[in-house]
Motif scaffolding. Structure first.
Motif, short mmCIF file in Angstrom:
data_model
loop_
_atom_site.label_atom_id
_atom_site.label_comp_id
_atom_site.label_asym_id
_atom_site.label_seq_id
_atom_site.Cartn_x
_atom_site.Cartn_y
_atom_site.Cartn_z
N ALA A 149 0.83 -1.21 0.00
CA ALA A 149 0.00 0.00 0.00
C ALA A 149 0.86 1.26 0.00
N LYS A 150 1.98 1.22 0.69
CA LYS A 150 2.88 2.38 0.70
C LYS A 150 3.51 2.58 -0.68
N ALA A 151 3.78 1.49 -1.35
CA ALA A 151 4.42 1.58 -2.67
C ALA A 151 3.41 1.90 -3.77
N HIS A 152 2.11 1.74 -3.48
CA HIS A 152 1.07 1.99 -4.48
C HIS A 152 -0.02 2.89 -3.87
N PRO A 153 0.31 4.14 -3.57
CA PRO A 153 -0.70 5.03 -2.97
C PRO A 153 -1.89 5.25 -3.90
N THR A 171 -10.65 0.83 8.76
CA THR A 171 -9.57 0.92 7.78
C THR A 171 -8.89 2.28 7.83
N GLU A 172 -9.68 3.33 8.02
CA GLU A 172 -9.08 4.66 8.12
C GLU A 172 -8.20 4.78 9.36
N ILE A 173 -8.66 4.21 10.47
CA ILE A 173 -7.85 4.21 11.69
C ILE A 173 -6.57 3.41 11.46
N LEU A 174 -6.72 2.25 10.87
CA LEU A 174 -5.56 1.39 10.61
C LEU A 174 -4.58 2.07 9.64
N ALA A 175 -5.13 2.72 8.62
CA ALA A 175 -4.28 3.39 7.63
C ALA A 175 -3.42 4.47 8.29
N LYS A 176 -4.02 5.21 9.21
CA LYS A 176 -3.23 6.25 9.88
C LYS A 176 -2.18 5.63 10.80
N GLY A 180 0.08 6.28 7.62
CA GLY A 180 -0.58 7.15 6.65
C GLY A 180 -0.78 6.53 5.29
N LEU A 181 -1.31 5.31 5.26
CA LEU A 181 -1.57 4.65 3.97
C LEU A 181 -2.66 5.41 3.22
N LYS A 182 -2.54 5.51 1.91
CA LYS A 182 -3.55 6.16 1.08
C LYS A 182 -4.32 5.11 0.30
N LEU A 183 -5.53 4.83 0.79
CA LEU A 183 -6.37 3.79 0.22
C LEU A 183 -7.64 4.42 -0.36
N VAL A 184 -8.33 3.69 -1.21
CA VAL A 184 -9.57 4.18 -1.83
C VAL A 184 -10.76 3.41 -1.27
N HIS A 185 -11.75 4.14 -0.79
CA HIS A 185 -12.92 3.55 -0.15
C HIS A 185 -14.02 3.26 -1.17
N ILE A 186 -14.55 2.01 -1.16
CA ILE A 186 -15.65 1.61 -2.03
C ILE A 186 -16.81 1.16 -1.13
N PRO A 187 -17.83 1.99 -0.94
CA PRO A 187 -18.96 1.61 -0.09
C PRO A 187 -20.00 0.79 -0.84
N PHE A 188 -20.62 -0.15 -0.12
CA PHE A 188 -21.66 -1.00 -0.68
C PHE A 188 -22.95 -0.84 0.10
N LYS A 189 -24.06 -0.69 -0.61
CA LYS A 189 -25.36 -0.54 0.05
C LYS A 189 -25.83 -1.84 0.68
N ASP A 190 -25.54 -2.98 0.05
CA ASP A 190 -26.10 -4.24 0.52
C ASP A 190 -25.26 -4.94 1.57
N GLY A 191 -24.23 -4.27 2.07
CA GLY A 191 -23.47 -4.80 3.20
C GLY A 191 -22.61 -6.01 2.87
N ASP A 320 -11.42 7.46 18.81
CA ASP A 320 -10.63 6.84 17.73
C ASP A 320 -10.87 7.52 16.39
N ILE A 321 -12.13 7.88 16.14
CA ILE A 321 -12.48 8.56 14.89
C ILE A 321 -11.80 9.92 14.81
N ALA A 322 -11.81 10.65 15.91
CA ALA A 322 -11.16 11.95 15.94
C ALA A 322 -9.66 11.81 15.73
N ASP A 323 -9.08 10.76 16.34
CA ASP A 323 -7.64 10.54 16.21
C ASP A 323 -7.26 10.20 14.77
N ALA A 324 -8.15 9.45 14.08
CA ALA A 324 -7.86 9.06 12.70
C ALA A 324 -8.18 10.17 11.71
N GLY A 325 -8.88 11.20 12.17
CA GLY A 325 -9.20 12.31 11.29
C GLY A 325 -10.35 12.02 10.34
#
Length: 348
Positions: A149-153, A171-176, A180-191, A320-325
């Motif tokens: 992930a670091k090599a492919h931001p 994932t955002e908490i883990l990324a930070k 500071g991993l730069k990942l792309v979020h794909i949300p799904f409606k059907d869970g 945790d959310i505040a810490d992860a931004g």
């Protein structure tokens, strides 16, 4: 005499009508409606149906499950809050819909979650894997994932059950915390079902997913667990390290489910529902099902204990959310990026 007759008639009416609770008869005397904030087939839906079967037997009324997916749980939550507070409409939600959504998306709700919704009982807790696709994705360990992930931001796509869902926030908490991993979020409606299908096909590369529903895909070699969010390694998966072992002690994002009711439901009904859920959780049949699926049923003595637990849970995640931004102001941008990234994949 005429006046006295009127008074006696009025008293007779009060005796016949009684209190509102008496007029309704002993609870429950008609079917109970259960709202689910996801499409059928996901873990929350399955847990609700497990408990619904036992509630039907012990309380002697049908349990009607209604799936109300969408808007990170807001559709189901708002319908619950608007329902008559008589105990005949409840909701089975989870950490995403009834903890993270109220924290992140409170301003998007047309209700005051803290005032309009109350918890009845905790129902289930399950460890979750941080897992990766095996389709055109080289990492085989968590450390390899971080390096990749670091090599492919901005190239690694992660799936979630929606904006504000636990997979998104985790994932955002883990990324930070991973630098500071730069990942792309794909949300799904059907869970869950949509997430698992997408990762197995390689359209998204990583996500968090409950242990119980991912076994088939893991055994088929379509996905691989890189770490598990649990206090210790799971006996059935001794080779999968815990999140603490891969470098993130104190981070334990389990996936829990709980039952909720509108505010204003009388205490005696809440207590009766809590007792029914607790009785179901203690049955050998349900415990055997949960153990086989890697879940367990956390049992609180009272609904007040569940309420205290939820308050602490929300405060922990708020920190945790505040810490992860992760901010509600970023939501529109996250959704837009996810949609734009996913569209070319769908056309392939």
């Amino acid at each position: 005499m005429r006046r006295m007759g009127g008074v006696l008639l009025l008293l007779a009416c009060f005796v016949l009508l009684g209190s509102p609770a008496s007029a309704q008869g002993t609870y429950p005397n008609r079917p109970i409606r259960v709202l689910i904030p996801y499409a059928p087939g996901g873990l929350t839906d399955v847990v609700a149906r497990y408990y619904g079967d036992y509630i039907r037997k012990t309380m002697g009324q049908n349990v009607l499950v209604e799936n109300k997916p969408g808007a990170s749980g807001i559709i189901a939550i708002e319908e619950l809050a608007r329902a008559k507070p008589d105990g005949y409409t409840i909701m089975v939600g989870n950490i995403s819909t009834n903890c993270l959504t109220p924290v992140l998306l409170a301003k998007r709700m047309r209700i005051d979650y803290d005032k309009d919704v109350q918890i009845i009982a905790r129902l289930a807790d399950t460890p979750v894997f941080f897992m990766a696709t095996t389709v055109n994705f080289p990492p085989k360990t968590f450390a390899e994932f971080v390096d990749y992930a670091k090599a492919h931001p901005d190239e690694v796509r992660y799936a979630s059950a929606g904006v504000g869902a636990y997979q998104h926030v985790n994932t955002e908490i883990l990324a930070k915390r991973a630098g500071g991993l730069k990942l792309v979020h794909i949300p799904f409606k059907d869970g869950g079902p949509g997430i698992l299908k997408d990762i197995a096909g390689g359209d998204t590369q990583v996500s968090w997913f409950n242990v119980s529903n991912s076994v088939g895909m893991i055994k088929a070699g379509r996905v691989r667990p890189l770490a598990v969010a649990a206090d210790a390694r799971l006996p059935a998966w001794p080779d999968v390290p815990t999140i603490a072992e891969v470098g993130f002690p104190g981070f334990r994002p389990s996936q829990w489910s709980a039952a909720f009711a509108p505010a204003g439901v009388p205490r005696e009904i809440i207590d009766k529902l809590h007792a029914a859920f607790t009785e179901a959780a203690r049955t050998p049949e349900l415990q055997a099902i949960f153990e086989k699926s890697g879940m367990f049923a956390p049992v609180d003595k009272t609904a007040d204990d569940a309420r205290s637990w939820l308050k602490n849970e929300m405060e922990t995640w708020r920190r945790d959310i505040a810490d992860a931004g992760v901010k509600a102001a970023d939501i529109a941008e996250v959704v837009l990026v996810g949609v734009m990234t996913r569209m070319p994949r769908v056309r392939e």
